[in-house]
Design a protein around this motif. Structure first.
Motif, short mmCIF file in Angstrom:
data_model
loop_
_atom_site.label_atom_id
_atom_site.label_comp_id
_atom_site.label_asym_id
_atom_site.label_seq_id
_atom_site.Cartn_x
_atom_site.Cartn_y
_atom_site.Cartn_z
N UNK A 29 77.24 85.07 -40.19
CA UNK A 29 76.08 84.51 -39.62
C UNK A 29 76.15 84.81 -38.59
N UNK A 30 74.06 85.90 -38.09
CA UNK A 30 73.98 85.48 -37.14
C UNK A 30 73.19 85.31 -36.42
N UNK A 31 74.16 85.21 -34.81
CA UNK A 31 72.71 84.45 -33.98
C UNK A 31 72.04 84.72 -33.20
N UNK A 32 70.82 85.37 -32.90
CA UNK A 32 69.88 85.40 -31.61
C UNK A 32 69.49 85.50 -30.68
N UNK A 38 59.27 85.46 -30.47
CA UNK A 38 58.88 83.91 -31.81
C UNK A 38 60.04 83.80 -32.40
N UNK A 39 60.97 84.97 -33.28
CA UNK A 39 61.68 85.10 -34.35
C UNK A 39 62.59 85.87 -34.09
N UNK A 40 63.51 86.02 -35.88
CA UNK A 40 64.46 87.03 -35.53
C UNK A 40 63.85 88.95 -35.29
N UNK A 41 64.71 89.08 -34.87
CA UNK A 41 64.01 90.85 -34.87
C UNK A 41 64.91 91.58 -35.94
N UNK A 42 63.47 93.01 -35.58
CA UNK A 42 64.41 93.79 -37.00
C UNK A 42 65.78 94.24 -36.59
N UNK A 43 66.22 94.42 -35.49
CA UNK A 43 68.04 94.94 -35.18
C UNK A 43 68.56 93.77 -35.52
N UNK A 44 68.47 92.33 -35.73
CA UNK A 44 69.76 91.82 -35.85
C UNK A 44 69.47 92.01 -37.14
N UNK A 45 68.43 92.17 -37.74
CA UNK A 45 68.31 92.10 -39.33
C UNK A 45 69.16 93.30 -39.92
N UNK A 46 69.07 94.44 -39.53
CA UNK A 46 69.59 95.98 -39.37
C UNK A 46 71.02 95.16 -39.53
#
Length: 172
Positions: A29-32, A38-46
């Motif tokens: 699980x990734x927690x930012x 405002x939302x989960x950023x693209x770096x976290x998704x990568x």
């Protein structure tokens, strides 16, 4: 001829079944952390994508909980419990919660993929079978020299995945 075909099928089926019995499994699980996004950023998704790919390519059965944003210790605890119980219900071997701490810059571009936006990463690797914490640690992220690309983020995530694999493979 008919018997030979059945024999090959049975050998193939038993090999696949046996491999499935001994396959390692991991849920993460990734927690930012960043109040200015405002939302989960693209770096976290990568990073999430790279972790999924790394473990899948290394023969793991891998799953992930939805990447989420946390703004408090209570959020962190709730997210950990949700992810842990989800991994437990799925009969996974291990659960890894990864916290990404982003710089507090109000002009941050959530769509940009950049390693330089991440200040540090912390993680908690827990065995589902024993409930034992295998590793809990924090690491500062070294800022890339020169241009900051998606490849930097992927390389960081791949190295991080290799570390997680080492920890869960070398458990005591």
């Amino acid at each position: 001829m008919e018997f030979k075909g059945k024999k090959v099928f049975l050998l193939f089926f038993s090999a696949v079944f046996t491999a499935g019995l001994y396959a390692r499994s991991l849920s993460f699980q990734i927690v930012q952390h960043n109040d200015s996004m405002n939302g989960v950023c693209s770096s976290a998704y990568v990073i999430e994508d790279e972790l999924l790919n790394y473990f899948f390519e290394n023969g793991y059965i891998v799953s992930n909980s939805q990447a989420s944003i946390s703004s408090s210790a209570d959020d962190d605890k709730k997210l950990w419990c949700d992810g842990y119980y989800e991994a437990s219900d799925g009969s996974f071997d291990d659960f890894v919660q990864i916290h990404l701490y982003f710089g507090e810059n109000p002009n941050i571009n959530e769509k940009k993929v950049s390693l330089g936006m991440i200040d540090s990463v912390s993680w908690n690797i827990t065995s589902i079978k024993t409930g034992k914490c295998l590793e809990k640690n924090t690491k500062s992220v070294t800022k890339p020299m020169g241009s900051d690309t998606e490849e930097n983020v992927r390389n960081f995530a791949s190295d991080f995945a290799a570390h997680i694999k080492k920890v869960i493979t070398n458990r005591v």
